[in-house]
Design a protein around this motif. Structure first.
Motif, PDB file in Angstrom:
ATOM      1  N   MET A  52       0.845  -1.210   0.000  1.00 49.21           N
ATOM      2  CA  MET A  52       0.000   0.000   0.000  1.00 49.21           C
ATOM      3  C   MET A  52       0.877   1.255   0.000  1.00 49.21           C
ATOM      4  O   MET A  52       0.707   2.167  -0.800  1.00 49.21           O
ATOM      5  CB  MET A  52      -0.927  -0.041   1.235  1.00 49.21           C
ATOM      6  N   ASN A  53       1.848   1.246   0.935  1.00 50.56           N
ATOM      7  CA  ASN A  53       2.753   2.382   1.048  1.00 50.56           C
ATOM      8  C   ASN A  53       3.636   2.522  -0.191  1.00 50.56           C
ATOM      9  O   ASN A  53       3.885   3.637  -0.656  1.00 50.56           O
ATOM     10  CB  ASN A  53       3.637   2.202   2.286  1.00 50.56           C
ATOM     11  N   ALA A  54       4.065   1.340  -0.701  1.00 48.07           N
ATOM     12  CA  ALA A  54       4.924   1.334  -1.899  1.00 48.07           C
ATOM     13  C   ALA A  54       4.177   1.919  -3.098  1.00 48.07           C
ATOM     14  O   ALA A  54       4.730   2.691  -3.872  1.00 48.07           O
ATOM     15  CB  ALA A  54       5.376  -0.091  -2.211  1.00 48.07           C
ATOM     16  N   THR A  55       2.878   1.536  -3.220  1.00 46.53           N
ATOM     17  CA  THR A  55       2.059   2.064  -4.316  1.00 46.53           C
ATOM     18  C   THR A  55       1.929   3.573  -4.205  1.00 46.53           C
ATOM     19  O   THR A  55       2.027   4.308  -5.183  1.00 46.53           O
ATOM     20  CB  THR A  55       0.653   1.414  -4.279  1.00 46.53           C
ATOM     21  N   LYS A  56       1.717   4.033  -2.941  1.00 51.11           N
ATOM     22  CA  LYS A  56       1.554   5.459  -2.695  1.00 51.11           C
ATOM     23  C   LYS A  56       2.839   6.201  -3.084  1.00 51.11           C
ATOM     24  O   LYS A  56       2.804   7.234  -3.760  1.00 51.11           O
ATOM     25  CB  LYS A  56       1.236   5.684  -1.213  1.00 51.11           C
ATOM     26  N   ASN A  57       3.977   5.616  -2.670  1.00 49.50           N
ATOM     27  CA  ASN A  57       5.264   6.240  -2.991  1.00 49.50           C
ATOM     28  C   ASN A  57       5.495   6.317  -4.491  1.00 49.50           C
ATOM     29  O   ASN A  57       6.003   7.311  -5.000  1.00 49.50           O
ATOM     30  CB  ASN A  57       6.410   5.436  -2.364  1.00 49.50           C
ATOM     31  N   LYS A  58       5.103   5.237  -5.177  1.00 52.33           N
ATOM     32  CA  LYS A  58       5.278   5.174  -6.624  1.00 52.33           C
ATOM     33  C   LYS A  58       4.439   6.266  -7.301  1.00 52.33           C
ATOM     34  O   LYS A  58       4.914   6.962  -8.211  1.00 52.33           O
ATOM     35  CB  LYS A  58       4.840   3.785  -7.118  1.00 52.33           C
ATOM     36  N   THR A  59       3.201   6.390  -6.828  1.00 55.17           N
ATOM     37  CA  THR A  59       2.303   7.405  -7.412  1.00 55.17           C
ATOM     38  C   THR A  59       2.868   8.802  -7.190  1.00 55.17           C
ATOM     39  O   THR A  59       2.895   9.632  -8.110  1.00 55.17           O
ATOM     40  CB  THR A  59       0.892   7.295  -6.774  1.00 55.17           C
ATOM     41  N   VAL A  60       3.336   9.052  -5.970  1.00 54.01           N
ATOM     42  CA  VAL A  60       3.912  10.374  -5.642  1.00 54.01           C
ATOM     43  C   VAL A  60       5.135  10.635  -6.526  1.00 54.01           C
ATOM     44  O   VAL A  60       5.291  11.725  -7.091  1.00 54.01           O
ATOM     45  CB  VAL A  60       4.286  10.447  -4.134  1.00 54.01           C
ATOM     46  N   ARG A  61       5.992   9.608  -6.674  1.00 50.24           N
ATOM     47  CA  ARG A  61       7.208   9.758  -7.486  1.00 50.24           C
ATOM     48  C   ARG A  61       6.849  10.039  -8.955  1.00 50.24           C
ATOM     49  O   ARG A  61       7.417  10.911  -9.598  1.00 50.24           O
ATOM     50  CB  ARG A  61       8.030   8.462  -7.397  1.00 50.24           C
ATOM     51  N   ASN A  62       5.829   9.318  -9.463  1.00 52.19           N
ATOM     52  CA  ASN A  62       5.399   9.539 -10.855  1.00 52.19           C
ATOM     53  C   ASN A  62       4.852  10.947 -11.060  1.00 52.19           C
ATOM     54  O   ASN A  62       5.147  11.608 -12.044  1.00 52.19           O
ATOM     55  CB  ASN A  62       4.330   8.512 -11.248  1.00 52.19           C
ATOM     56  N   LEU A  63       4.027  11.366 -10.095  1.00 48.36           N
ATOM     57  CA  LEU A  63       3.455  12.712 -10.200  1.00 48.36           C
ATOM     58  C   LEU A  63       4.550  13.774 -10.142  1.00 48.36           C
ATOM     59  O   LEU A  63       4.512  14.779 -10.857  1.00 48.36           O
ATOM     60  CB  LEU A  63       2.444  12.952  -9.071  1.00 48.36           C
ATOM     61  N   TYR A  64       5.540  13.516  -9.276  1.00 42.12           N
ATOM     62  CA  TYR A  64       6.661  14.446  -9.145  1.00 42.12           C
ATOM     63  C   TYR A  64       7.408  14.557 -10.478  1.00 42.12           C
ATOM     64  O   TYR A  64       7.725  15.646 -10.946  1.00 42.12           O
ATOM     65  CB  TYR A  64       7.606  13.972  -8.027  1.00 42.12           C
ATOM     66  N   MET A  65       7.655  13.380 -11.097  1.00 45.05           N
ATOM     67  CA  MET A  65       8.334  13.363 -12.393  1.00 45.05           C
ATOM     68  C   MET A  65       7.527  14.172 -13.424  1.00 45.05           C
ATOM     69  O   MET A  65       8.063  14.970 -14.179  1.00 45.05           O
ATOM     70  CB  MET A  65       8.485  11.913 -12.872  1.00 45.05           C
TER      71      MET A  65
END
Lengths: 265, 269
Positions: free
Chosen positions: A1-14
């Motif tokens: 769950m946390n990993a998915t959240k981090n991935k989404t945040v990282r993608n949005l940041y990119m």
């Protein structure tokens, strides 16, 4: 769950970093940027002139007042501009041909998001111009706050769906024929059809632009919602349909990218 | 000497045609998209005529307007000469212009020949058949005299389009990037030249201004002549105005390109 959240945040940041970089690049050529702003503003202006001329020389289309048709046509211009903001058909083709996509494939980000961060930036002027014309049309018809929210949500989901649809077309055509200069005109053509009441195309046209090409979901039905001809249940139905489109297009694009060969390679 | 010059341009012409036919599917789809372009407008205007019960709007019967819109697609293939401006800009930006200017072929004439070959290709394979179909389907009355006038009008369409495009292209020697200007021009010219709907649909005051400008020769005049919306009696006067505009634009293009050549710094950035 946390990993998915981090991935989404990282993608949005990119995505946001790419946006900022693209804007800096565009603003570096100020003369070019200003002239493109004029160009982009012409799209909503043409829509305004077009609808005004129709109602200047006739009674218009059955069931559609001047302001209602202005709202619908401007929604067409708005979505067309939003799609251009996300995907530059010619640039994507160039990237495919010259092997530019290969670099994206090696990065830990979704390729679709990278492609969508490289769209045509100056169409933001056209988006803002369309919003102004839509605001003007809305001030002359009765709308409810709920219908405005539903309209905004549906236009947003519809624009992304249309951008995915265009990307799927580009990838399909690239794989089959290695060219596709005509696809930009094809995209414009779809929005030409989509900016009019679907009823004038009959049942076949309505089905075509609803379940085959999602332009109706992005343009026509949101306008119908705002005018008050559709309710919340129809809103839910079309959002579901858009999500089905998004899921299917995402799978299809993924498959196309997995088996992609660059011409440069 | 004259023959040698001609053969150089003929070679350029042949090369461009080969380039176009090498991407056959792209050419076919470009043609199909161009032909389908007016379909949405045709359906929309049909709905307008049906709802209002009109016999004619701004002098156009429904059949007349449908013919006008489809023939616009055919004429559009002639207006692609606006590519000249893009090509000049590209050559100036990349520095390739320096190489072209040393060749024993006039750079601008080469551009025009290049553009003419593309224009003729699309007009022959898409434009002419489309016009023939529109004439047959709508039952338009077209005489040899009308065809002669139309031939003069479309020659002016190409010439005026190419001249305006050259003028725009020459600006790239003075302005870093003119792509926004070219795009603005392409869009605006369709609106004020009758490329979206006939100029007779504009209010009369606006019409008066637009009928004095050269943009009408890109769409409204050739289309109006073949569809009969510009009477044969008026056609000669209108074409004479077109020739005057072509003269004025030639002078501007020659002066501007001469001045542009002096300013060119081919650094290739």
């Amino acid at each position: 769950m946390n990993a998915t959240k981090n991935k989404t945040v990282r993608n949005l940041y990119m995505f946001m970093v790419n946006q900022a970089y693209s804007w800096k690049e565009v603003l570096a050529y100020r003369q070019q940027f200003i002239s493109y702003l004029f160009y982009a503003m012409l799209a909503p202006l043409t829509t305004l002139v077009f609808v005004s001329v129709i109602y200047g020389v006739s009674n218009g289309i059955a069931g559609w007042s001047y302001y209602q048709l202005l709202l619908l046509s401007s929604t067409g211009t708005l979505v067309s501009s939003a799609v251009s903001y996300l995907i530059n058909v010619r640039d994507t083709f160039e990237q495919l041909l010259r092997g530019g996509i290969d670099v994206f494939l090696t990065k830990p980000y979704p390729v679709i998001l990278v492609i969508f961060s490289r769209g045509t930036k100056f169409t933001l002027a056209s988006i803002l111009g369309s919003v102004a014309v839509i605001g003007y049309a809305m001030s002359n018809i009765t709308v409810t706050p709920l219908s405005v929210i539903e309209y905004v949500l549906m236009v947003a989901i519809g624009s992304i769906t249309m951008a995915m649809f265009i990307l799927a077309m580009v990838l399909t055509w690239y794989k089959r024929f290695m060219n596709g200069n005509w696809l930009k005109s094809f995209s414009d053509l779809i929005f030409n059809f989509g900016g009019m009441p679907l009823g004038i195309y009959g049942l076949v046209g309505t089905i075509l632009f609803t379940v085959m090409i999602p332009v109706g979901i992005a343009v026509y039905y949101p306008a119908e919602l705002l005018i008050g001809r559709l309710g919340s249940s129809e809103f839910a139905l079309f959002v579901m349909l858009a999500l089905v489109f998004l899921y299917a297009l995402n799978k299809y694009i993924g498959r196309q990218l997995n088996s992609y060969n660059s011409a440069a390679g | 000497m004259h023959n040698r010059t001609l053969s150089k341009y003929w070679l350029l012409f042949e090369y461009e045609i080969k380039q176009l036919t090498s991407y056959r599917m792209d050419a076919v789809m470009t043609i199909v998209t161009t032909l389908l372009y007016p379909l949405a407008l045709v359906i929309m205007w049909t709905a307008v005529y049906t709802f209002g019960g009109y016999d004619s709007i701004s002098g156009f019967s429904l059949n007349g307007l449908i013919a006008y819109l489809f023939i616009l697609s055919a004429i559009n293939t002639l207006v692609w000469s606006s590519e000249i401006a893009w090509m000049i800009q590209w050559d100036v930006k990349t520095g390739d212009i320096a190489m072209f200017l040393t060749r024993p072929v006039s750079y601008i004439k080469g551009m025009v020949v290049d553009s003419l070959s593309e224009t003729l290709f699309y007009f022959t394979v898409a434009g002419i058949p489309l016009i023939a179909i529109v004439i047959l389907v709508t039952g338009m009355h077209v005489t040899l005299y009308t065809i002669l006038l139309f031939a003069i009008a479309i020659s002016l369409t190409f010439l005026i389009g190419a001249l305006m495009s050259t003028i725009l292209g020459a600006l790239s020697a003075f302005i870093t990037d003119i792509s926004g200007i070219i795009s603005t021009y392409s869009w605006a010219v369709a609106l004020v030249g009758g490329g979206v709907f006939p100029l007779s649909m504009f209010p009369s005051s606006v019409q008066g201004i637009l009928l004095a400008l050269p943009f009408q020769f890109l769409f409204y005049v050739p289309d109006g002549i073949i569809t009969g919306n510009i009477s044969l009696a008026m056609a000669w006067g209108t074409l004479a105005l077109g020739i005057v505009w072509a003269g004025i634009l030639t002078v501007i293009a020659v002066l501007l390109w001469g001045s542009a050549k002096k300013r060119l710094d081919a650094v290739g950035v």
